[in-house]
Design an enzyme around this catalytic site. Structure first.
Site, PDB file in Angstrom:
ATOM      1  N   LEU A  88       0.809  -1.217   0.000  1.00 48.07           N
ATOM      2  CA  LEU A  88       0.000   0.000   0.000  1.00 48.07           C
ATOM      3  C   LEU A  88       0.836   1.258   0.000  1.00 48.07           C
ATOM      4  CD1 LEU A  88      -2.800  -0.967   2.570  1.00 48.07           C
ATOM      5  CD2 LEU A  88      -2.980  -0.893   0.076  1.00 48.07           C
ATOM      6  N   ASP A 126       4.075  14.603  14.607  1.00 47.99           N
ATOM      7  CA  ASP A 126       4.416  14.306  13.213  1.00 47.99           C
ATOM      8  C   ASP A 126       3.162  14.351  12.343  1.00 47.99           C
ATOM      9  OD1 ASP A 126       6.163  13.763  11.143  1.00 47.99           O
ATOM     10  OD2 ASP A 126       6.003  11.597  11.362  1.00 47.99           O
ATOM     11  N   GLY A 135       9.646   1.318   7.236  1.00 48.31           N
ATOM     12  CA  GLY A 135       9.148   0.088   6.648  1.00 48.31           C
ATOM     13  C   GLY A 135       8.024   0.340   5.662  1.00 48.31           C
ATOM     14  N   LYS A 147       1.566  -2.675   8.951  1.00 54.36           N
ATOM     15  CA  LYS A 147       2.802  -1.890   8.818  1.00 54.36           C
ATOM     16  C   LYS A 147       3.975  -2.743   9.308  1.00 54.36           C
ATOM     17  CE  LYS A 147       3.465   1.956  11.265  1.00 54.36           C
ATOM     18  NZ  LYS A 147       3.397   3.395  11.608  1.00 54.36           N
ATOM     19  N   GLY A 153       7.063   3.825   4.252  1.00 51.91           N
ATOM     20  CA  GLY A 153       7.298   4.823   5.288  1.00 51.91           C
ATOM     21  C   GLY A 153       8.766   4.944   5.630  1.00 51.91           C
ATOM     22  N   GLY A 154       9.044   5.656   6.717  1.00 52.84           N
ATOM     23  CA  GLY A 154      10.423   5.889   7.100  1.00 52.84           C
ATOM     24  C   GLY A 154      11.165   4.634   7.521  1.00 52.84           C
TER      25      GLY A 154
END
Length: 452
Positions: free
Chosen positions: A161, A279, A167, A183, A164-165
Protein backbone atom coordinates in the site's frame (compact mmCIF):
# COMPACT_ATOMS: atom_id res chain seq x y z
CA UNK A 1 13.58 -39.44 35.17
CA UNK A 2 15.78 -37.14 37.29
CA UNK A 3 13.04 -36.84 39.86
CA UNK A 4 12.72 -40.65 40.14
CA UNK A 5 16.49 -41.03 40.70
CA UNK A 6 16.36 -38.44 43.48
CA UNK A 7 13.55 -40.31 45.24
CA UNK A 8 15.48 -43.61 45.05
CA UNK A 9 18.45 -41.85 46.60
CA UNK A 10 16.24 -40.64 49.46
CA UNK A 11 15.14 -44.24 50.14
CA UNK A 12 18.73 -45.48 50.07
CA UNK A 13 20.18 -43.06 52.67
CA UNK A 14 18.39 -44.38 55.83
CA UNK A 15 19.58 -47.96 55.18
CA UNK A 16 23.13 -46.68 54.72
CA UNK A 17 22.98 -44.92 58.09
CA UNK A 18 21.73 -48.09 59.78
CA UNK A 19 24.60 -50.16 58.38
CA UNK A 20 27.03 -47.50 59.62
CA UNK A 21 25.62 -47.90 63.11
CA UNK A 22 25.96 -51.72 63.02
CA UNK A 23 29.59 -51.66 61.92
CA UNK A 24 30.88 -48.97 64.26
CA UNK A 25 28.58 -48.99 67.27
CA UNK A 26 27.57 -52.60 67.97
CA UNK A 27 31.08 -54.19 68.14
CA UNK A 28 31.83 -52.09 71.25
CA UNK A 29 29.80 -54.49 73.42
CA UNK A 30 29.33 -57.61 71.27
CA UNK A 31 29.95 -60.73 73.48
CA UNK A 32 30.95 -62.84 70.48
CA UNK A 33 33.88 -60.68 69.51
CA UNK A 34 37.21 -61.84 70.91
CA UNK A 35 38.82 -59.67 73.65
CA UNK A 36 42.06 -57.83 72.96
CA UNK A 37 45.39 -58.91 74.52
CA UNK A 38 45.57 -58.66 78.30
CA UNK A 39 46.71 -55.34 79.67
CA UNK A 40 48.99 -54.86 82.74
CA UNK A 41 45.98 -54.01 84.83
CA UNK A 42 44.40 -57.37 84.02
CA UNK A 43 47.63 -59.12 85.09
CA UNK A 44 47.57 -57.35 88.45
CA UNK A 45 43.95 -58.29 88.86
CA UNK A 46 44.77 -61.91 88.17
CA UNK A 47 47.55 -61.98 90.81
CA UNK A 48 45.22 -60.39 93.34
CA UNK A 49 42.62 -63.02 92.53
CA UNK A 50 44.98 -65.69 93.85
CA UNK A 51 44.88 -64.10 97.31
CA UNK A 52 41.30 -62.60 97.33
CA UNK A 53 38.91 -64.30 94.84
CA UNK A 54 35.92 -62.40 96.19
CA UNK A 55 37.42 -58.96 95.79
CA UNK A 56 38.53 -59.76 92.22
CA UNK A 57 35.05 -60.87 91.24
CA UNK A 58 33.51 -57.70 92.59
CA UNK A 59 36.00 -55.43 90.82
CA UNK A 60 35.51 -57.27 87.55
CA UNK A 61 31.75 -56.82 87.75
CA UNK A 62 31.99 -53.06 88.37
CA UNK A 63 34.46 -52.62 85.54
CA UNK A 64 32.23 -54.51 83.08
CA UNK A 65 29.25 -52.48 84.17
CA UNK A 66 31.18 -49.25 83.62
CA UNK A 67 32.23 -50.39 80.14
CA UNK A 68 28.67 -51.25 79.16
CA UNK A 69 27.39 -47.83 80.24
CA UNK A 70 30.17 -46.15 78.24
CA UNK A 71 29.39 -48.29 75.19
CA UNK A 72 25.73 -47.36 75.40
CA UNK A 73 26.51 -43.64 75.58
CA UNK A 74 28.79 -43.85 72.55
CA UNK A 75 26.19 -45.83 70.62
CA UNK A 76 23.49 -43.27 71.48
CA UNK A 77 25.74 -40.38 70.42
CA UNK A 78 26.56 -42.07 67.12
CA UNK A 79 22.91 -42.84 66.47
CA UNK A 80 21.85 -39.24 67.19
CA UNK A 81 24.65 -37.86 64.99
CA UNK A 82 23.73 -40.17 62.12
CA UNK A 83 20.06 -39.27 62.50
CA UNK A 84 20.77 -35.52 62.42
CA UNK A 85 23.00 -35.97 59.38
CA UNK A 86 20.33 -38.02 57.64
CA UNK A 87 17.66 -35.38 58.38
CA UNK A 88 19.88 -32.60 56.99
CA UNK A 89 20.54 -34.56 53.80
CA UNK A 90 16.86 -35.44 53.42
CA UNK A 91 15.71 -31.84 53.88
CA UNK A 92 18.33 -30.58 51.42
CA UNK A 93 17.39 -33.12 48.79
CA UNK A 94 13.70 -32.45 49.33
CA UNK A 95 14.29 -28.71 48.80
CA UNK A 96 16.26 -29.44 45.64
CA UNK A 97 13.42 -31.62 44.35
CA UNK A 98 10.84 -28.85 44.96
CA UNK A 99 13.02 -26.20 43.28
CA UNK A 100 13.70 -28.48 40.30
CA UNK A 101 9.99 -29.23 39.89
CA UNK A 102 8.94 -25.57 40.11
CA UNK A 103 11.66 -24.48 37.68
CA UNK A 104 10.62 -27.04 35.06
CA UNK A 105 6.94 -26.26 35.57
CA UNK A 106 7.49 -22.52 35.20
CA UNK A 107 9.57 -23.00 32.05
CA UNK A 108 6.91 -25.23 30.49
CA UNK A 109 4.18 -22.70 31.31
CA UNK A 110 6.19 -19.84 29.83
CA UNK A 111 6.75 -21.76 26.61
CA UNK A 112 3.10 -22.73 26.43
CA UNK A 113 2.01 -19.13 27.02
CA UNK A 114 4.22 -17.85 24.21
CA UNK A 115 2.90 -20.47 21.81
CA UNK A 116 -0.71 -19.67 22.68
CA UNK A 117 -0.13 -15.95 22.10
CA UNK A 118 1.56 -16.51 18.77
CA UNK A 119 4.76 -14.72 19.78
CA UNK A 120 8.07 -15.70 18.25
CA UNK A 121 10.33 -16.66 21.16
CA UNK A 122 13.42 -14.71 20.16
CA UNK A 123 15.87 -12.42 21.96
CA UNK A 124 14.12 -9.51 20.23
CA UNK A 125 10.90 -10.09 22.16
CA UNK A 126 12.74 -9.56 25.42
CA UNK A 127 13.27 -5.93 24.46
CA UNK A 128 9.54 -5.24 24.53
CA UNK A 129 8.65 -5.45 28.21
CA UNK A 130 5.98 -2.77 28.05
CA UNK A 131 4.31 -4.47 25.09
CA UNK A 132 3.89 -7.60 27.12
CA UNK A 133 2.33 -5.50 29.88
CA UNK A 134 -0.10 -4.01 27.39
CA UNK A 135 -1.01 -7.50 26.26
CA UNK A 136 -1.46 -8.65 29.85
CA UNK A 137 -4.02 -5.89 30.35
CA UNK A 138 -5.96 -7.35 27.47
CA UNK A 139 -6.17 -4.03 25.60
CA UNK A 140 -4.40 -5.14 22.43
CA UNK A 141 -4.12 -8.46 20.60
CA UNK A 142 -0.99 -10.35 19.70
CA UNK A 143 -1.33 -11.78 16.20
CA UNK A 144 0.56 -14.83 14.99
CA UNK A 145 3.30 -13.87 12.52
CA UNK A 146 2.47 -16.85 10.29
CA UNK A 147 -1.07 -15.54 9.93
CA UNK A 148 0.20 -12.14 8.80
CA UNK A 149 2.62 -13.76 6.40
CA UNK A 150 -0.17 -15.79 4.85
CA UNK A 151 -2.73 -12.97 4.72
CA UNK A 152 -0.30 -10.59 2.95
CA UNK A 153 0.80 -13.30 0.49
CA UNK A 154 4.26 -13.34 2.02
CA UNK A 155 4.37 -9.51 2.00
CA UNK A 156 4.30 -9.46 -1.77
CA UNK A 157 4.43 -6.32 -3.89
CA UNK A 158 0.86 -6.90 -5.07
CA UNK A 159 -0.33 -6.16 -1.54
CA UNK A 160 1.94 -3.14 -0.97
CA UNK A 161 0.00 0.00 0.00
CA UNK A 162 2.83 2.41 0.71
CA UNK A 163 6.30 3.02 2.11
CA UNK A 164 7.30 4.82 5.29
CA UNK A 165 10.42 5.89 7.10
CA UNK A 166 11.13 2.52 8.77
CA UNK A 167 9.15 0.09 6.65
CA UNK A 168 6.26 -0.69 4.31
CA UNK A 169 2.49 -1.02 4.66
CA UNK A 170 0.64 -4.00 3.20
CA UNK A 171 -2.99 -4.90 2.65
CA UNK A 172 -4.06 -8.15 4.32
CA UNK A 173 -7.16 -10.30 4.49
CA UNK A 174 -7.56 -12.10 7.81
CA UNK A 175 -9.30 -15.44 8.26
CA UNK A 176 -12.61 -13.80 9.21
CA UNK A 177 -12.53 -11.89 5.87
CA UNK A 178 -11.61 -8.71 7.68
CA UNK A 179 -9.44 -6.36 5.62
CA UNK A 180 -6.60 -4.73 7.52
CA UNK A 181 -3.40 -2.83 6.86
CA UNK A 182 -0.11 -4.22 8.21
CA UNK A 183 2.80 -1.89 8.82
CA UNK A 184 6.07 -3.83 8.71
CA UNK A 185 8.87 -2.09 10.62
CA UNK A 186 12.57 -2.88 10.74
CA UNK A 187 13.19 -2.55 14.48
CA UNK A 188 16.88 -3.44 14.58
CA UNK A 189 17.73 0.19 15.43
CA UNK A 190 17.00 1.51 18.92
CA UNK A 191 14.93 4.51 17.77
CA UNK A 192 12.80 2.38 15.43
CA UNK A 193 12.10 -0.12 18.20
CA UNK A 194 11.15 2.70 20.57
CA UNK A 195 8.73 4.20 18.04
CA UNK A 196 7.14 0.80 17.42
CA UNK A 197 6.60 0.24 21.12
CA UNK A 198 5.34 3.79 21.67
CA UNK A 199 2.76 3.55 18.90
CA UNK A 200 1.36 0.22 20.04
CA UNK A 201 1.13 1.44 23.61
CA UNK A 202 -0.61 4.72 22.75
CA UNK A 203 -3.05 3.35 20.19
CA UNK A 204 -4.10 0.61 22.60
CA UNK A 205 -5.40 3.36 24.92
CA UNK A 206 -6.84 5.83 22.38
CA UNK A 207 -10.29 5.34 20.85
CA UNK A 208 -11.84 8.06 18.68
CA UNK A 209 -13.64 8.15 15.30
CA UNK A 210 -10.88 10.34 13.85
CA UNK A 211 -7.93 8.28 15.09
CA UNK A 212 -6.88 5.05 13.40
CA UNK A 213 -8.01 1.88 15.19
CA UNK A 214 -5.41 -0.66 16.28
CA UNK A 215 -6.29 -4.28 15.47
CA UNK A 216 -3.16 -5.86 16.95
CA UNK A 217 0.57 -6.33 16.61
CA UNK A 218 3.19 -9.02 16.16
CA UNK A 219 6.93 -9.51 16.56
CA UNK A 220 9.18 -11.74 14.50
CA UNK A 221 12.98 -11.69 14.83
CA UNK A 222 14.06 -8.03 14.35
CA UNK A 223 10.78 -6.96 12.73
CA UNK A 224 7.67 -5.46 14.29
CA UNK A 225 4.19 -5.50 12.75
CA UNK A 226 1.34 -3.11 13.58
CA UNK A 227 -2.09 -4.08 12.28
CA UNK A 228 -4.67 -1.32 11.66
CA UNK A 229 -8.11 -1.04 10.17
CA UNK A 230 -7.86 -0.70 6.41
CA UNK A 231 -8.47 2.81 5.01
CA UNK A 232 -9.62 2.33 1.41
CA UNK A 233 -8.63 5.78 0.12
CA UNK A 234 -5.16 5.54 1.66
CA UNK A 235 -3.53 8.82 2.74
CA UNK A 236 -4.41 12.44 2.04
CA UNK A 237 -0.98 12.88 0.47
CA UNK A 238 -1.60 10.06 -2.02
CA UNK A 239 -5.00 11.41 -2.96
CA UNK A 240 -4.25 15.13 -2.97
CA UNK A 241 -0.90 15.07 -4.75
CA UNK A 242 -1.53 11.96 -6.84
CA UNK A 243 -3.45 11.46 -10.08
CA UNK A 244 -6.83 11.50 -8.30
CA UNK A 245 -6.50 14.91 -6.65
CA UNK A 246 -9.17 16.34 -8.89
CA UNK A 247 -11.76 14.10 -7.18
CA UNK A 248 -11.53 16.10 -3.94
CA UNK A 249 -14.25 18.73 -3.95
CA UNK A 250 -14.25 21.86 -1.80
CA UNK A 251 -16.59 20.38 0.79
CA UNK A 252 -14.75 17.06 0.95
CA UNK A 253 -11.52 18.96 1.63
CA UNK A 254 -13.17 20.90 4.43
CA UNK A 255 -14.56 17.66 5.88
CA UNK A 256 -11.05 16.20 5.93
CA UNK A 257 -9.78 19.34 7.66
CA UNK A 258 -12.55 19.19 10.28
CA UNK A 259 -11.99 15.47 10.95
CA UNK A 260 -8.27 16.10 11.41
CA UNK A 261 -8.95 18.99 13.79
CA UNK A 262 -11.34 16.85 15.82
CA UNK A 263 -8.74 14.11 16.12
CA UNK A 264 -6.19 16.62 17.40
CA UNK A 265 -8.77 18.12 19.76
CA UNK A 266 -9.27 14.72 21.35
CA UNK A 267 -5.51 14.30 21.83
CA UNK A 268 -4.99 17.78 23.26
CA UNK A 269 -8.11 18.29 25.34
CA UNK A 270 -9.50 14.89 26.33
CA UNK A 271 -6.41 12.71 26.84
CA UNK A 272 -4.84 12.93 30.30
CA UNK A 273 -2.02 13.74 30.04
CA UNK A 274 -2.40 15.54 26.72
CA UNK A 275 -0.91 13.81 23.69
CA UNK A 276 1.13 15.77 21.15
CA UNK A 277 1.24 13.98 17.81
CA UNK A 278 4.55 15.61 16.80
CA UNK A 279 4.42 14.31 13.21
CA UNK A 280 1.12 15.53 11.78
CA UNK A 281 1.29 15.65 7.96
CA UNK A 282 -0.83 14.74 4.96
CA UNK A 283 0.73 11.26 4.67
CA UNK A 284 -0.35 10.50 8.25
CA UNK A 285 -3.98 11.45 7.60
CA UNK A 286 -5.77 8.35 6.29
CA UNK A 287 -9.12 8.29 4.48
CA UNK A 288 -11.74 5.57 4.40
CA UNK A 289 -14.17 4.88 1.55
CA UNK A 290 -16.40 7.78 2.68
CA UNK A 291 -13.48 10.20 3.08
CA UNK A 292 -13.63 10.12 6.86
CA UNK A 293 -10.16 11.21 7.98
CA UNK A 294 -8.22 9.52 10.77
CA UNK A 295 -4.85 10.36 12.30
CA UNK A 296 -2.20 7.65 12.14
CA UNK A 297 1.50 7.00 12.85
CA UNK A 298 1.93 7.73 16.56
CA UNK A 299 5.54 6.59 16.80
CA UNK A 300 6.78 10.09 17.68
CA UNK A 301 3.76 11.08 19.77
CA UNK A 302 4.37 12.38 23.29
CA UNK A 303 2.07 11.75 26.25
CA UNK A 304 4.01 13.24 29.12
CA UNK A 305 4.30 16.25 31.37
CA UNK A 306 5.65 19.51 29.93
CA UNK A 307 8.76 19.18 32.13
CA UNK A 308 10.01 16.23 30.09
CA UNK A 309 9.23 17.61 26.63
CA UNK A 310 12.40 19.71 26.56
CA UNK A 311 14.50 16.54 26.79
CA UNK A 312 13.10 15.08 23.57
CA UNK A 313 15.22 14.70 20.49
CA UNK A 314 14.12 16.96 17.63
CA UNK A 315 11.87 14.91 15.34
CA UNK A 316 9.29 15.56 12.65
CA UNK A 317 9.02 16.24 8.94
CA UNK A 318 10.51 19.23 7.16
CA UNK A 319 7.81 21.72 6.21
CA UNK A 320 5.50 20.75 9.08
CA UNK A 321 7.76 21.40 12.08
CA UNK A 322 6.89 24.54 14.05
CA UNK A 323 9.69 27.17 14.12
CA UNK A 324 9.92 27.32 17.94
CA UNK A 325 10.40 23.56 18.09
CA UNK A 326 12.89 23.58 15.24
CA UNK A 327 15.00 26.42 16.66
CA UNK A 328 14.57 26.16 20.44
CA UNK A 329 13.24 22.66 21.04
CA UNK A 330 10.05 24.10 22.55
CA UNK A 331 7.27 21.52 22.12
CA UNK A 332 3.63 22.25 23.00
CA UNK A 333 0.16 21.52 21.65
CA UNK A 334 0.61 24.64 19.50
CA UNK A 335 3.29 22.71 17.56
CA UNK A 336 0.55 20.41 16.28
CA UNK A 337 -1.61 23.45 15.46
CA UNK A 338 1.17 24.77 13.21
CA UNK A 339 1.38 21.43 11.37
CA UNK A 340 -2.41 21.47 10.96
CA UNK A 341 -2.16 24.93 9.37
CA UNK A 342 0.30 23.53 6.82
CA UNK A 343 -2.11 20.69 6.00
CA UNK A 344 -4.93 23.22 5.58
CA UNK A 345 -2.78 25.15 3.11
CA UNK A 346 -2.17 21.91 1.20
CA UNK A 347 -5.92 21.39 0.93
CA UNK A 348 -6.48 24.94 -0.27
CA UNK A 349 -3.61 25.28 -2.70
CA UNK A 350 -2.78 21.66 -3.58
CA UNK A 351 0.90 22.37 -3.22
CA UNK A 352 3.47 20.37 -1.26
CA UNK A 353 4.74 21.79 2.06
CA UNK A 354 8.25 22.15 0.66
CA UNK A 355 9.01 22.61 -3.04
CA UNK A 356 12.41 22.42 -4.69
CA UNK A 357 13.05 25.47 -6.83
CA UNK A 358 16.70 24.71 -7.59
CA UNK A 359 19.22 21.98 -6.70
CA UNK A 360 20.28 23.95 -3.62
CA UNK A 361 17.17 25.99 -2.91
CA UNK A 362 13.80 24.97 -1.43
CA UNK A 363 10.76 27.04 -0.53
CA UNK A 364 8.09 26.28 2.05
CA UNK A 365 4.43 26.68 1.35
CA UNK A 366 4.10 28.99 4.36
CA UNK A 367 6.80 31.39 3.14
CA UNK A 368 5.38 31.46 -0.38
CA UNK A 369 1.69 31.74 0.46
CA UNK A 370 1.60 33.99 3.52
CA UNK A 371 1.78 37.37 1.69
CA UNK A 372 -0.98 36.29 -0.71
CA UNK A 373 -3.30 34.66 1.80
CA UNK A 374 -4.07 38.00 3.41
CA UNK A 375 -4.64 39.73 0.06
CA UNK A 376 -8.23 39.35 -1.15
CA UNK A 377 -7.21 40.09 -4.72
CA UNK A 378 -4.39 37.52 -4.80
CA UNK A 379 -5.97 34.67 -2.83
CA UNK A 380 -8.36 33.36 -5.54
CA UNK A 381 -5.44 33.16 -7.97
CA UNK A 382 -3.37 30.75 -5.85
CA UNK A 383 -6.19 28.39 -4.89
CA UNK A 384 -6.19 24.93 -6.51
CA UNK A 385 -7.85 25.39 -9.94
CA UNK A 386 -9.96 22.25 -9.33
CA UNK A 387 -11.99 24.04 -6.63
CA UNK A 388 -11.46 27.69 -7.60
CA UNK A 389 -14.78 28.13 -9.41
CA UNK A 390 -16.84 26.08 -6.92
CA UNK A 391 -16.05 28.04 -3.77
CA UNK A 392 -17.96 30.93 -2.31
CA UNK A 393 -15.24 33.56 -1.77
CA UNK A 394 -16.69 34.42 1.64
CA UNK A 395 -15.97 30.91 2.86
CA UNK A 396 -12.63 30.82 1.08
CA UNK A 397 -11.43 33.90 2.97
CA UNK A 398 -12.61 32.44 6.29
CA UNK A 399 -10.69 29.19 5.75
CA UNK A 400 -7.62 31.12 4.62
CA UNK A 401 -7.83 33.24 7.79
CA UNK A 402 -7.84 30.06 9.94
CA UNK A 403 -4.77 28.77 8.08
CA UNK A 404 -2.93 32.06 8.54
CA UNK A 405 -3.56 32.02 12.30
CA UNK A 406 -2.39 28.42 12.64
CA UNK A 407 0.99 29.05 10.97
CA UNK A 408 1.88 32.17 12.92
CA UNK A 409 5.60 32.15 13.90
CA UNK A 410 4.75 33.05 17.49
CA UNK A 411 2.94 30.10 19.17
CA UNK A 412 0.92 32.35 21.48
CA UNK A 413 -0.77 33.91 18.42
CA UNK A 414 -1.99 30.54 17.20
CA UNK A 415 -5.49 29.38 18.22
CA UNK A 416 -6.25 26.32 20.27
CA UNK A 417 -7.32 23.38 18.15
CA UNK A 418 -10.76 23.59 19.81
CA UNK A 419 -11.16 27.10 18.39
CA UNK A 420 -10.23 25.77 14.95
CA UNK A 421 -12.97 23.13 15.20
CA UNK A 422 -15.54 25.77 16.12
CA UNK A 423 -14.44 27.91 13.16
CA UNK A 424 -14.74 25.11 10.60
CA UNK A 425 -18.03 23.52 11.69
CA UNK A 426 -20.28 26.33 10.28
CA UNK A 427 -18.53 26.06 6.86
CA UNK A 428 -19.27 22.36 6.29
CA UNK A 429 -22.60 20.84 5.22
CA UNK A 430 -24.66 18.97 7.79
CA UNK A 431 -24.38 15.67 5.92
CA UNK A 432 -20.58 15.92 6.16
CA UNK A 433 -20.47 16.65 9.90
CA UNK A 434 -20.89 20.42 9.97
CA UNK A 435 -23.85 22.74 10.47
CA UNK A 436 -24.04 24.41 7.04
CA UNK A 437 -27.25 23.92 5.09
CA UNK A 438 -26.77 24.07 1.36
CA UNK A 439 -29.15 23.98 -1.60
CA UNK A 440 -29.47 20.93 -3.83
CA UNK A 441 -27.39 22.59 -6.53
CA UNK A 442 -24.56 23.30 -4.12
CA UNK A 443 -24.65 19.94 -2.40
CA UNK A 444 -21.29 18.15 -2.26
CA UNK A 445 -20.74 15.32 -4.71
CA UNK A 446 -20.72 11.76 -3.49
CA UNK A 447 -17.34 10.51 -2.35
CA UNK A 448 -15.35 8.40 -4.82
CA UNK A 449 -15.21 4.78 -3.77
CA UNK A 450 -11.70 3.46 -3.91
CA UNK A 451 -10.90 -0.04 -5.04
CA UNK A 452 -7.81 -0.12 -2.81
Amino acid sequence: MKLVLLLLLLLYIPSWNFRFFLVYAVPLHDPFVSSPASSPSSTVSASMAAFSPGIQSQLGTEEDHHKMKLDKKIAILLTVACGILAIIVLVSLFGCCIYYWKFCHRKENAQLSDVEKGVSVTPFLGKFSSLRMVSNRGSVSLIDYKLLEKSTKNFGDDNLLGKGGFGHVYKALLEDNKQVAVKKLDCAAENARREFENEVDLLSKIHHPNIISLVGYSVHEDTGFIVYELMQNRSLEDLLHGPHGSSLSWYIRLKIALDTARGLEYLHEFCKPAVIHRDLKSSNILLDSNFNAKLSDFGLAVADSSQNRSKLKLSGTVGYVAPEYLLDGELTEKSDVYAFGVVLLELLLRRRPVEKLAPDHCQSIVTWAMPQLTNRASLPNIVDPVIKDTVDEKYLFQVAAVAVLCVQPEPSYRPLITDVVHSLVPLIPVELGGTLRVTTQAAPPAGRQSSG
